[in-house]
Design a protein around this motif. Structure first.
Motif, mmCIF file in Angstrom:
data_model
loop_
_atom_site.group_PDB
_atom_site.id
_atom_site.type_symbol
_atom_site.label_atom_id
_atom_site.label_comp_id
_atom_site.label_asym_id
_atom_site.label_seq_id
_atom_site.Cartn_x
_atom_site.Cartn_y
_atom_site.Cartn_z
ATOM 1 N N ALA A 96 9.261 66.912 50.993
ATOM 2 C CA ALA A 96 10.506 67.012 50.233
ATOM 3 C C ALA A 96 11.717 66.920 51.147
ATOM 4 O O ALA A 96 12.775 67.458 50.840
ATOM 5 N N LEU A 97 11.540 66.271 52.260
ATOM 6 C CA LEU A 97 12.645 66.027 53.169
ATOM 7 C C LEU A 97 12.346 64.750 53.925
ATOM 8 O O LEU A 97 11.202 64.396 54.145
ATOM 9 N N GLN A 98 13.374 64.056 54.238
ATOM 10 C CA GLN A 98 13.210 62.868 55.075
ATOM 11 C C GLN A 98 14.070 63.065 56.314
ATOM 12 O O GLN A 98 13.568 63.464 57.348
ATOM 13 N N CYS A 99 15.363 62.852 56.198
ATOM 14 C CA CYS A 99 16.212 63.085 57.373
ATOM 15 C C CYS A 99 16.439 64.577 57.574
ATOM 16 O O CYS A 99 16.725 65.020 58.667
ATOM 17 N N GLY A 100 16.327 65.368 56.512
ATOM 18 C CA GLY A 100 16.466 66.813 56.600
ATOM 19 C C GLY A 100 17.877 67.339 56.448
ATOM 20 O O GLY A 100 18.088 68.552 56.416
ATOM 21 N N TYR A 101 18.849 66.457 56.342
ATOM 22 C CA TYR A 101 20.234 66.910 56.285
ATOM 23 C C TYR A 101 20.526 67.741 55.033
ATOM 24 O O TYR A 101 21.224 68.751 55.104
ATOM 25 N N THR A 137 16.986 59.757 49.014
ATOM 26 C CA THR A 137 16.352 59.666 47.692
ATOM 27 C C THR A 137 15.005 60.373 47.628
ATOM 28 O O THR A 137 14.049 59.870 47.065
ATOM 29 N N GLY A 138 14.940 61.560 48.182
ATOM 30 C CA GLY A 138 13.717 62.351 48.127
ATOM 31 C C GLY A 138 13.641 63.269 46.931
ATOM 32 O O GLY A 138 12.872 64.234 46.931
ATOM 33 N N TYR A 139 14.402 62.973 45.902
ATOM 34 C CA TYR A 139 14.497 63.892 44.763
ATOM 35 C C TYR A 139 13.156 64.216 44.116
ATOM 36 O O TYR A 139 12.889 65.356 43.776
ATOM 37 N N GLN A 140 12.311 63.231 43.921
ATOM 38 C CA GLN A 140 11.041 63.481 43.229
ATOM 39 C C GLN A 140 10.192 64.487 44.002
ATOM 40 O O GLN A 140 9.637 65.404 43.421
ATOM 41 N N ASN A 141 10.113 64.322 45.298
ATOM 42 C CA ASN A 141 9.333 65.255 46.108
ATOM 43 C C ASN A 141 9.985 66.635 46.156
ATOM 44 O O ASN A 141 9.288 67.649 46.217
#
Length: 159
Positions: A96-101, A137-141
């Motif tokens: 549920a995070l990609q760049c983590g910002y 766009t990590g909303y779904q996770n």
């Protein structure tokens, strides 16, 4: 200068601050709590969300003097003795995070939702997080992570 006393992540701080100092700058620059990022400085992105007296707020829209006498929980204050909360683990396990910002703000807003509604629907999660932007766009996770933690004793919400 104005004298304030604020409990942050369990520690009481007493400081002299300029009346116009934003809470985000107090947390980061004065206390060294840099886990709460500065995103937009306009309260649009939600990256700087913290818990203030039991409610999530965007710390770029709150003055440090407004937190006088209050209790603030930042993302650094979630884990206890190095142990992540169930919500933090769910974010990690479900990517549920990609760049983590956005992650600190998302965690704090999700924590606030789960405190008020321990069994939210997917739409209720989306609605609760709509003030927090994820540019990756990590909303779904993110929604899946919140739902996976909902209703469990480990969701990381104080009782």
């Amino acid at each position: 200068m104005t004298r304030i006393s604020v409990k942050v992540d369990g520690t009481v701080y007493q400081d002299e601050v300029e009346p116009r100092l934003l809470l985000i700058h107090y947390l980061r620059d004065r206390l060294g709590l840099t886990g709460t990022p500065i995103g937009c400085d306009t309260s649009n992105c939600g990256a700087c969300t913290v818990d203030l007296d039991g409610a999530s707020v965007k710390s770029c829209s709150v003055l440090a003097v407004q937190a006088d006498g209050s209790e603030v929980t930042t993302v650094e204050g979630l884990a206890k003795d190095g142990e992540w909360t169930g919500l933090q683990r769910a974010f990690h396990e479900r990517h549920a995070l990609q760049c983590g910002y956005c992650t600190p703000g998302m965690l704090m807003a999700a924590r606030d939702l789960l405190r008020e509604n321990p069994h939210p629907t997917p739409d209720e999660v989306r609605h609760a997080l709509e003030g927090n932007l994820c540019r990756c766009t990590g909303y779904q996770n993110i929604v899946q992570a919140v739902l996976a933690t909902a209703g469990t004793a480990e969701q990381g919400v104080p009782t």
